[in-house]
Scaffold this motif. Structure first.
Motif, PDB file in Angstrom:
ATOM      1  N   ASP A  89      66.394  43.432  58.102  1.00 36.81           N
ATOM      2  CA  ASP A  89      65.214  44.310  58.138  1.00 36.81           C
ATOM      3  C   ASP A  89      65.047  45.094  56.848  1.00 36.81           C
ATOM      4  N   THR A  90      65.520  44.521  55.736  1.00 35.08           N
ATOM      5  CA  THR A  90      65.260  45.174  54.447  1.00 35.08           C
ATOM      6  C   THR A  90      64.285  44.311  53.652  1.00 35.08           C
ATOM      7  N   GLU A  91      63.466  44.980  52.832  1.00 34.81           N
ATOM      8  CA  GLU A  91      62.458  44.243  52.052  1.00 34.81           C
ATOM      9  C   GLU A  91      62.677  44.437  50.559  1.00 34.81           C
ATOM     10  N   TYR A  92      62.123  43.519  49.805  1.00 34.77           N
ATOM     11  CA  TYR A  92      62.065  43.702  48.354  1.00 34.77           C
ATOM     12  C   TYR A  92      61.096  44.839  48.060  1.00 34.77           C
ATOM     13  N   PRO A  93      61.288  45.542  46.942  1.00 36.98           N
ATOM     14  CA  PRO A  93      60.291  46.550  46.566  1.00 36.98           C
ATOM     15  C   PRO A  93      58.917  45.871  46.497  1.00 36.98           C
ATOM     16  N   PHE A  94      57.899  46.552  47.003  1.00 40.41           N
ATOM     17  CA  PHE A  94      56.572  45.931  47.024  1.00 40.41           C
ATOM     18  C   PHE A  94      55.881  46.098  45.669  1.00 40.41           C
ATOM     19  N   ARG A  95      55.202  45.047  45.253  1.00 38.85           N
ATOM     20  CA  ARG A  95      54.370  45.105  44.044  1.00 38.85           C
ATOM     21  C   ARG A  95      53.048  44.434  44.411  1.00 38.85           C
ATOM     22  N   ALA A  96      51.957  45.197  44.353  1.00 39.08           N
ATOM     23  CA  ALA A  96      50.665  44.663  44.776  1.00 39.08           C
ATOM     24  C   ALA A  96      50.243  43.480  43.909  1.00 39.08           C
ATOM     25  N   ALA A  97      49.482  42.576  44.495  1.00 38.53           N
ATOM     26  CA  ALA A  97      48.958  41.422  43.752  1.00 38.53           C
ATOM     27  C   ALA A  97      48.069  41.925  42.610  1.00 38.53           C
ATOM     28  N   THR A  98      48.231  41.301  41.462  1.00 37.73           N
ATOM     29  CA  THR A  98      47.538  41.745  40.256  1.00 37.73           C
ATOM     30  C   THR A  98      46.020  41.832  40.454  1.00 37.73           C
ATOM     31  N   ASN A  99      45.411  40.785  40.983  1.00 35.24           N
ATOM     32  CA  ASN A  99      43.942  40.789  41.076  1.00 35.24           C
ATOM     33  C   ASN A  99      43.444  41.865  42.042  1.00 35.24           C
ATOM     34  N   TYR A 100      44.202  42.125  43.078  1.00 31.26           N
ATOM     35  CA  TYR A 100      43.841  43.179  44.031  1.00 31.26           C
ATOM     36  C   TYR A 100      43.863  44.548  43.324  1.00 31.26           C
ATOM     37  N   PRO A 152      27.611  34.189  43.524  1.00 37.51           N
ATOM     38  CA  PRO A 152      26.530  34.647  44.405  1.00 37.51           C
ATOM     39  C   PRO A 152      26.588  33.943  45.763  1.00 37.51           C
ATOM     40  N   GLY A 153      26.307  34.708  46.803  1.00 42.19           N
ATOM     41  CA  GLY A 153      26.172  34.128  48.148  1.00 42.19           C
ATOM     42  C   GLY A 153      27.475  33.727  48.822  1.00 42.19           C
ATOM     43  N   GLU A 154      28.624  34.054  48.206  1.00 43.36           N
ATOM     44  CA  GLU A 154      29.903  33.635  48.803  1.00 43.36           C
ATOM     45  C   GLU A 154      30.779  34.846  49.118  1.00 43.36           C
ATOM     46  N   ARG A 155      31.621  34.678  50.130  1.00 45.38           N
ATOM     47  CA  ARG A 155      32.540  35.774  50.477  1.00 45.38           C
ATOM     48  C   ARG A 155      33.819  35.610  49.663  1.00 45.38           C
ATOM     49  N   LEU A 156      34.292  36.726  49.103  1.00 39.90           N
ATOM     50  CA  LEU A 156      35.488  36.697  48.255  1.00 39.90           C
ATOM     51  C   LEU A 156      36.549  37.595  48.876  1.00 39.90           C
ATOM     52  N   VAL A 157      37.725  37.048  49.031  1.00 41.86           N
ATOM     53  CA  VAL A 157      38.790  37.739  49.767  1.00 41.86           C
ATOM     54  C   VAL A 157      39.991  37.909  48.828  1.00 41.86           C
ATOM     55  N   ILE A 158      40.379  39.167  48.624  1.00 45.70           N
ATOM     56  CA  ILE A 158      41.446  39.439  47.649  1.00 45.70           C
ATOM     57  C   ILE A 158      42.504  40.331  48.316  1.00 45.70           C
ATOM     58  N   PRO A 159      43.578  39.720  48.863  1.00 49.32           N
ATOM     59  CA  PRO A 159      44.621  40.504  49.545  1.00 49.32           C
ATOM     60  C   PRO A 159      45.566  41.214  48.570  1.00 49.32           C
ATOM     61  N   SER A 160      46.144  42.324  49.045  1.00 47.89           N
ATOM     62  CA  SER A 160      47.125  43.054  48.214  1.00 47.89           C
ATOM     63  C   SER A 160      48.500  42.418  48.307  1.00 47.89           C
ATOM     64  N   GLY A 161      48.736  41.686  49.403  1.00 44.99           N
ATOM     65  CA  GLY A 161      50.064  41.117  49.636  1.00 44.99           C
ATOM     66  C   GLY A 161      50.809  41.891  50.705  1.00 44.99           C
ATOM     67  N   GLN A 162      51.832  41.244  51.250  1.00 39.31           N
ATOM     68  CA  GLN A 162      52.644  41.835  52.316  1.00 39.31           C
ATOM     69  C   GLN A 162      54.070  42.041  51.816  1.00 39.31           C
ATOM     70  N   LEU A 163      54.796  42.894  52.510  1.00 40.14           N
ATOM     71  CA  LEU A 163      56.210  43.083  52.174  1.00 40.14           C
ATOM     72  C   LEU A 163      56.960  41.761  52.366  1.00 40.14           C
ATOM     73  N   LEU A 164      57.938  41.520  51.526  1.00 39.88           N
ATOM     74  CA  LEU A 164      58.746  40.298  51.641  1.00 39.88           C
ATOM     75  C   LEU A 164      60.155  40.667  52.083  1.00 39.88           C
ATOM     76  N   THR A 165      60.646  39.965  53.090  1.00 35.80           N
ATOM     77  CA  THR A 165      61.990  40.252  53.601  1.00 35.80           C
ATOM     78  C   THR A 165      63.047  39.893  52.561  1.00 35.80           C
ATOM     79  N   ARG A 166      63.956  40.821  52.361  1.00 34.28           N
ATOM     80  CA  ARG A 166      65.100  40.560  51.476  1.00 34.28           C
ATOM     81  C   ARG A 166      66.253  40.018  52.308  1.00 34.28           C
ATOM     82  N   SER A 167      66.543  40.714  53.408  1.00 32.06           N
ATOM     83  CA  SER A 167      67.560  40.268  54.349  1.00 32.06           C
ATOM     84  C   SER A 167      67.430  41.115  55.606  1.00 32.06           C
TER      85      SER A 167
END
Ligand code: GLY
Ligand code: MN
Ligand code: MN
Length: 500
Positions: A85-96, A68-83
């Motif tokens: 300008d290519t990225e790893y396949p994205f997988r959203a954060a579980t809690n999001y 109660p009374g607090e702000r809760l912030v739950i991000p989905s996550g960002q793309l991660l660079t593989r090499s």
């Protein structure tokens, strides 16, 4: 949230910066103006909420009540660079994904405390690419490069939650001085904003308040893991879907064992992966396709070894659904179709230990019971074979069987393969099983190729049998019962599938 209610989006124009050796080095004013026009209205109207929407609303309400009374912030996550300008396949954060039903990148759920109690939930999203802004076709992450996104209005209708432009998120987080907690580690920019807010608050705080503020994020993660321990009906159906697709993936593998013999364990990994991508989102963890002595390496994911006639294949794999629930199943099978006497002896002991473990899964039983039941059976067998010196109680007390059993007998299963790992020990490790919990029961025996304490003929044999088990009001349901478990069942199953 309607267009009018939405906070003003920052209107910083997209700046086209060509790649050094890109073939298009500039954009004429005529082309830029033309690209802004001539697009049909593709807004989707009258959308119905997705199935999970009522469950996600209930989950957000439970979280709101806990803080109660607090702000809760739950991000989905960002793309991660593989090499480059290519990225790893994205997988959203579980809690999001658990709290929103959304699985896309670059977003953030914020629960802001409301005067008079409760929270307002707002999902900060990318929304559609702005056609007035060249980013939709010139930026590498614009919709013409990566695909259409839902508009804020579409996402709101589908997910049953208010939405806002993600570019307004930093301003919203900085808006007032409420205590803010973040599910950390998924979005560096969001974490940095929260750190900045906290540093400001901590500057005027005493030591006790600062110590409390250091624990804010951990408490949020722990509470969410606690909330996820008992699965709702919709989640159980998703897990069953993951398990059923996994069963079909194991059947695919059995049918292609001869091809694997001509190539390597990679053929098995690839065969299972095809099923995971066609029926689900991905595999829920790196597939372990371990042939012969590689089976004695618990997380053998290199999968680059040979698949030889006469050896055992240990396949530990799980399909993850598009809603991000995963199965976690292991079968150990004779590549030729038939166990040797020695392989069968080891297999049958692991099977007996698994039977004892599964029987100990029941509501009200301590979480540790099924582990202890399986370990006892394994220890008894190892003493009987003369590999360990009895009595069995001494072996168990000193944990001597662990030289050959190595790992725990199981874990919670859900959106993460090792689900709810950070939940409180009182509710998980030292808690009791409750209806709706899903866990794996996966005893194993591993005789390392260089272990001089075991007879030579046992060296290089690794066996694990792993099933996914739902705790019910009455006892348990083995969700992965569609796959064979006893040695005779495995042989009969292989006989049906191995090409003659
Ligand atoms: N697949 C990893 C495990 O069984 O825990
Ligand atoms: Mn497991
Ligand atoms: Mn596993």
């Amino acid at each position: 949230m309607s267009e009018q209610q939405r906070p003003e989006a920052e209107t910083d124009a997209f700046v086209f910066s060509p790649r050094k050796n890109g073939q298009a080095q500039s954009v004429s004013d005529e082309l830029a103006a033309w690209m802004r026009t001539g697009w049909a209205d593709t807004e989707m109207r009258d959308l119905e909420p997705i199935e999970q929407a009522e469950h996600t609303a209930r989950r957000r309400a439970a979280l709101s009540e806990a803080f109660p009374g607090e702000r809760l912030v739950i991000p989905s996550g960002q793309l991660l660079t593989r090499s480059n300008d290519t990225e790893y396949p994205f997988r959203a954060a579980t809690n999001y994904a658990y709290l929103t039903g959304d699985t896309t990148d670059g977003n953030c759920l914020v629960l802001t405390p409301r005067d008079g109690g409760g929270h307002d939930a707002v999902l900060y999203l990318k929304g559609r690419s702005d056609r007035d802004n060249g980013e939709f076709w010139l930026g590498g992450y614009g919709e013409l490069w990566t695909g259409r996104r839902n508009s804020l209005e579409e996402a709101s209708a589908l997910l049953g939650v208010a939405t806002a432009d993600v570019r307004t998120l930093p301003g919203a987080l900085r808006a007032d001085g409420v205590t803010t907690r973040v599910v950390r580690g998924h979005d560096a920019e969001v974490d940095a904003i929260v750190d900045e807010l906290r540093a400001d608050a901590d500057a005027d705080a005493d030591a006790e308040a600062r110590a409390k503020s250091a624990r804010l994020d951990e408490e949020l993660a722990v509470t969410l893991a606690d909330h996820r321990l008992v699965k709702d009906e919709w989640e159980i159906a998703q897990l069953q879907k993951a398990v059923d697709a996994t069963t079909r993936g194991f059947e695919d593998v059995a049918g292609t064992l001869p091809k694997a013999k001509d190539t390597s364990e990679r053929y098995i990994e690839g065969t299972f992966f095809l099923r995971a991508r066609v029926e689900g989102n991905d595999v829920g963890y790196g597939t372990i396709a371990a042939s012969g002595p590689n089976a004695t390496t618990l997380h053998w994911t290199r999968n680059d070894g040979p698949v030889r006639e006469g050896e055992l294949l240990l396949l530990d794999a799980g399909v993850e659904t598009t809603t991000l629930y995963t199965a976690d199943v292991t079968r150990t099978m004779p590549i030729s179709g038939t166990f040797t006497d020695l392989q069968r002896k080891v297999y049958d002991l692991v099977y007996k230990a698994q039977e004892a473990g599964i029987a100990a899964v029941a509501p009200g039983r301590p979480f540790t019971d099924f582990h202890e039941a399986s370990q006892r059976v394994l220890a008894e067998g190892l003493v009987e074979w003369g590999l360990l010196e009895g009595p069995v109680d001494r072996v168990l007390e000193l944990g001597l069987q662990r030289r050959y059993t190595l790992h725990g007998t199981g874990h919670m299963l859900g959106m993460d393969v090792h689900d709810c790992a950070v939940s409180r020990q009182e509710t998980h490790l030292y808690g009791d099983l409750k209806p709706g919990m899903v866990l794996t029961v996966e005893p194993g025996l591993y005789f390392q190729p260089d272990d001089l304490t075991v007879p030579e003929e046992l060296r290089g044999i690794g066996v694990r049998i792993e099933d996914d088990v739902l705790v019910t009001e009455e006892g348990r349901t083995v969700m992965s019962a569609g796959l064979p478990r006893s040695s005779a069942e495995v042989e009969a199953w292989l006989a049906e599938r191995l090409p003659r």
